[in-house]
Design an enzyme around this catalytic site. Structure first.
Site, PDB file in Angstrom:
ATOM      1  CD  GLU A  60      -1.792  -2.382   1.554  1.00  0.00           C
ATOM      2  OE1 GLU A  60      -0.646  -2.601   1.990  1.00  0.00           O
ATOM      3  OE2 GLU A  60      -2.678  -3.254   1.494  1.00  0.00           O
ATOM      4  CG  HIS A 129     -10.458  -6.633   8.422  1.00  0.00           C
ATOM      5  ND1 HIS A 129      -9.199  -6.756   8.937  1.00  0.00           N
ATOM      6  CD2 HIS A 129     -10.365  -7.058   7.139  1.00  0.00           C
ATOM      7  CE1 HIS A 129      -8.384  -7.250   8.012  1.00  0.00           C
ATOM      8  NE2 HIS A 129      -9.070  -7.434   6.904  1.00  0.00           N
TER       9      HIS A 129
HETATM   10  C1  LIG Z   1      -2.019  -4.427   4.731  1.00  0.00           C
HETATM   11  C2  LIG Z   1      -3.043  -5.335   4.150  1.00  0.00           C
HETATM   12  N1  LIG Z   1      -3.346  -5.230   2.839  1.00  0.00           N
HETATM   13  C3  LIG Z   1      -4.272  -6.026   2.286  1.00  0.00           C
HETATM   14  C4  LIG Z   1      -4.929  -6.949   3.047  1.00  0.00           C
HETATM   15  C5  LIG Z   1      -6.012  -7.804   2.424  1.00  0.00           C
HETATM   16  N2  LIG Z   1      -5.554  -9.181   2.323  1.00  0.00           N
HETATM   17  C6  LIG Z   1      -5.868 -10.083   3.248  1.00  0.00           C
HETATM   18  S1  LIG Z   1      -5.166 -11.539   2.960  1.00  0.00           S
HETATM   19  C7  LIG Z   1      -4.433 -10.986   1.562  1.00  0.00           C
HETATM   20  C8  LIG Z   1      -3.582 -11.892   0.767  1.00  0.00           C
HETATM   21  C9  LIG Z   1      -2.337 -12.269   1.483  1.00  0.00           C
HETATM   22  O1  LIG Z   1      -1.705 -13.270   0.781  1.00  0.00           O
HETATM   23  P1  LIG Z   1      -0.493 -14.077   1.364  1.00  0.00           P
HETATM   24  O2  LIG Z   1       0.404 -13.166   2.112  1.00  0.00           O
HETATM   25  O3  LIG Z   1       0.080 -14.869   0.281  1.00  0.00           O
HETATM   26  O4  LIG Z   1      -1.153 -15.035   2.455  1.00  0.00           O
HETATM   27  P2  LIG Z   1      -2.221 -16.193   2.231  1.00  0.00           P
HETATM   28  O5  LIG Z   1      -3.558 -15.552   2.351  1.00  0.00           O
HETATM   29  O6  LIG Z   1      -1.981 -16.818   0.927  1.00  0.00           O
HETATM   30  O7  LIG Z   1      -1.995 -17.118   3.374  1.00  0.00           O
HETATM   31  C10 LIG Z   1      -4.765  -9.669   1.325  1.00  0.00           C
HETATM   32  C11 LIG Z   1      -4.345  -8.884   0.178  1.00  0.00           C
HETATM   33  C12 LIG Z   1      -4.614  -7.010   4.418  1.00  0.00           C
HETATM   34  N3  LIG Z   1      -5.242  -7.858   5.242  1.00  0.00           N
HETATM   35  N4  LIG Z   1      -3.669  -6.217   4.935  1.00  0.00           N
END
Ligand SMILES: Cc1ncc(C[n+]2csc(CCOP(=O)(O)OP(=O)(O)O)c2C)c(N)n1
Ligand SMILES: [Mg+2]
Lengths: 326, 317
Positions: A60, A129
């Site tokens: 971000e 959230h």
């Molecule tokens: C700072 C932030 N940006 C965006 C999100 C929204 N978000 C939640 S999970 C996710 C994907 C994360 O992917 P990864 O790190 O690969 O973990 P996985 O869900 O695959 O375990 C996103 C973009 C968030 N929770 N926090």
């Protein structure tokens, strides 16, 4: 006028903006191929291609900073932050950079940037959230802050935000995306900084922002059954703040209840209250009342969550007590 | 303890996690949970292999997908279910929810709803361990998507310059939400990023609990003996959507099925059976026992009361 959901209205606005101005870009996480987790950017990548509709990594601070850079040389990025809570990892680009560039350059460098995000509680999403953070942005000179309630305003205000030459924080509400309403087709611009009287009444004024307008309108119907006619104002924007529309209503009703989803202390309701005290003291028949969330992070348990949030009965009770006691 | 004993215990723990996740999905489908639910089905070998290298005084930070790791770290299944159901006996009396599991007694220092936020916090836990002159080790779990966040890079550098007793476990399940990691990072191996910080790193088959455990043991040993951090990239796959209700349009059924055939449970079962350590029937019995234990925990949590609304106002400060 076609009926659309709030999410579709926003989608329509983005489609129009991308079509009307080649400098408009849409950026964010999962907004391209996936069309956005709330489906607001659905179909835009297919229509406008990956140079205009840009999927970003989870960075971000990085992509907001990049959007600012592009904006300073004539692009008009509309950046989606999936949840307002994630803006907290990007406060430097928002607060120290985007908000101040015009001023620091004495107007020679502009940042025509829109940051679209969604906020609000009521879904059991837990403390990280569920926040409503509008005042955090509204406190920073240089940022406009919009928070539409009706689908038509969602479209019209987003189009206005894209055409604005400065940064606009555009706050959607996660519980409004499925709300339906009539939405004008084509270019539809609702200027930022104009509140809207959504119901006429003479006994008490209820002012809400975003989803709280829904509570105010429902409360007004209940009050009407009890013989009290409430005027309802949808504030629509915090910056610029349309205090005039509230003042005019107050001249008629003399009583006002401010319904704010954010935490109680230091919120916009406190600001509105102070301005009314300063400038409309003689019109007030009763103290200004605030119905807000408590000063606690939002609890996960949904009964607890509801207990700390504004509710229709709380608004009704506040309005009745103002009418009965004063 | 011989290898055979350890692997049997690991299988049993992986069954527990799988059963916990399936039960959680049931609760969600019944409308008993708030918000969204992110499951680690398919990623059990990372949780069990990595946490298996820790002692009970060691600490972990996790993500919204990390309840399996918490379970492996010794957090009570009943208390976690109660938390997810918003009950008064939950780990946070129902105020935190599935994305905010804290159980400091067990060394579980929080699942987290902000991508990458747990990594610098883990660095701080590791700094405290170092300042305490204790031999505690801290392990932080995060996804592939987290490696593009500033917080990740800043924490990596802190861990390197301060030689922190930190083990960074990146669960590369190929996707962050709906986005393939290959579109968001130019390297094939995320472990390459550790080179920039001179942090020892390895790419590990995250669906093989034995390999994960071996790599984690080495990393923990390095941390415990004052030699600083290690980064482990565990290649794995979530066999379910990003969250419940994810239509999974970004990947093919075929891809999911290929990974399912190569899933951590089936692989460990197959190798234990092949090596003559367990029969297929014994595996089934172990799995049934794990399900029974988890279902009992679920039933217990369901019988618990909700917290009093006055609780909403406590512990703000
Ligand atoms: C700072 C932030 N940006 C965006 C999100 C929204 N978000 C939640 S999970 C996710 C994907 C994360 O992917 P990864 O790190 O690969 O973990 P996985 O869900 O695959 O375990 C996103 C973009 C968030 N929770 N926090
Ligand atoms: Mg991932």
């Amino acid at each position: 006028m076609p009926e659309m959901s709030y999410a579709q209205a926003l989608n329509d606005a983005l489609g129009q903006a991308l079509a009307n101005d080649p400098k408009v870009l849409v950026m964010g996480e999962d907004i391209g191929h996936h069309g956005g987790v709330f489906a607001v950017t659905k179909g835009l990548l297919e229509r406008f291609g990956p140079k205009r509709v840009i999927d970003t990594p989870i960075s971000e601070s990085g992509f907001l900073g990049a959007a600012i850079g592009a904006a300073t040389v004539g692009y008009r990025p509309v950046v989606e932050l999936m949840w307002v809570d994630f803006a907290m990892v990007a406060m430097d680009p928002i607060v120290n950079q985007a908000a101040k560039t015009s001023y620091m350059s004495d107007g020679r460098v502009k940042v025509p940037l829109v940051i679209r995000t969604q906020q609000g509680a009521g879904r059991g999403n837990g403390a990280q959230h569920s926040q409503s953070l509008e005042t955090m942005f509204a406190q920073v000179p240089g940022l406009k802050v919009a928070a539409p309630f009706e689908p038509a305003d969602a479209k019209g205000m987003l189009m206005a935000a894209v055409e604005d030459d400065g940064p606009v924080i555009f706050l959607e509400h996660k519980l409004l995306y499925t709300r339906k309403g009539d939405v004008p087709g084509g270019r539809h611009v609702v200027p930022l900084g104009k509140a809207k009287v959504s119901r006429l009444g003479q006994d008490v004024t209820l002012v809400g922002l975003s989803r709280m307008v829904e509570l105010a309108e429902t409360a007004a119907k209940e009050l009407s059954r009890q013989g009290v006619e409430a005027e309802v104002i949808d504030l629509r924007c915090l910056v610029p703040l349309d205090i005039e529309t509230i003042r005019v209503s107050l001249q008629k009703t003399g009583r006002v209840v401010l319904v704010q989803e954010a935490h109680r202390s230091f919120g916009w309701a406190a600001e509105v209250s102070a301005r009314l005290m300063e400038d409309s003291f003689d019109d007030l028949k009763a103290p200004v009342r605030r119905i807000t969330s408590e000063d606690v992070p939002f609890p996960y348990n949904q009964r607890l969550e509801a207990s700390v949030m504004p509710s229709v009965p709380k608004v009704v009770a506040a309005a009745l007590s103002l009418c009965q006691d004063y | 303890m011989g290898e055979q004993d350890w692997r049997v215990g690991a299988l049993s723990e992986m069954y527990r996690i799988r059963a916990f996740e399936e039960q959680s999905a049931d609760f969600y489908r019944q409308g008993l949970l708030g918000g969204s639910l992110h499951l680690g089905i398919g990623q059990e070998a990372v949780a069990v292999g990595a946490v298996g290298a820790l002692r009970s005084a060691d600490q972990v930070t996790m993500t919204y997908r990390g309840r399996g790791q918490a379970l492996a770290k010794g957090v009570s299944a009943a208390a976690m279910f109660a938390e997810m159901l918003g009950r008064s006996t939950g780990t946070s009396h129902g105020k935190g929810g599935p994305m905010h599991i804290y159980s400091p007694e067990a060394g579980a220092m929080g699942t987290n709803a902000i991508v990458a936020a747990g990594i610098p916090i883990a660095a701080g836990l590791a700094l405290a361990a170092q300042l305490d002159e204790s031999d505690r080790v801290v392990m932080t779990f995060f996804g592939d998507g987290a490696v593009n966040q500033g917080a990740f890079h800043e924490a990596m550098n802190l861990a390197a310059i301060w030689k922190l007793p930190l083990v960074l476990i990146c669960e590369n399940n190929l996707y962050s939400e709906m986005t393939p990691i290959r579109e968001m990072v130019v390297q094939d191996d995320l472990a390459d990023r550790a080179k920039a910080y001179a942090i020892p790193a390895a790419v590990v088959d995250g669906n093989d609990v034995v390999v994960v455990r071996q790599a984690a043991e080495e990393a923990v040993q390095r941390a415990r003996s004052g030699q600083g951090p290690t980064f482990l990239e565990c290649k794995t796959y979530r066999l379910v959507g990003h969250m419940l209700g994810d239509p999974e349009v970004y990947r093919t059924r075929d891809e999911v099925e290929r990974w399912a055939a190569n899933g951590p449970l089936v692989r460990l079962e197959a190798s234990l059976v092949r090596d003559g350590r367990l029969t297929a029937k014994a595996c089934e019995e172990m799995q049934a026992a794990a399900r029974e234990e988890i279902q009992a925990a679920a039933a217990q949590a369901l019988a618990e009361p909700e917290p009093d609304v006055a609780q909403a106002l406590t512990h703000v400060f």
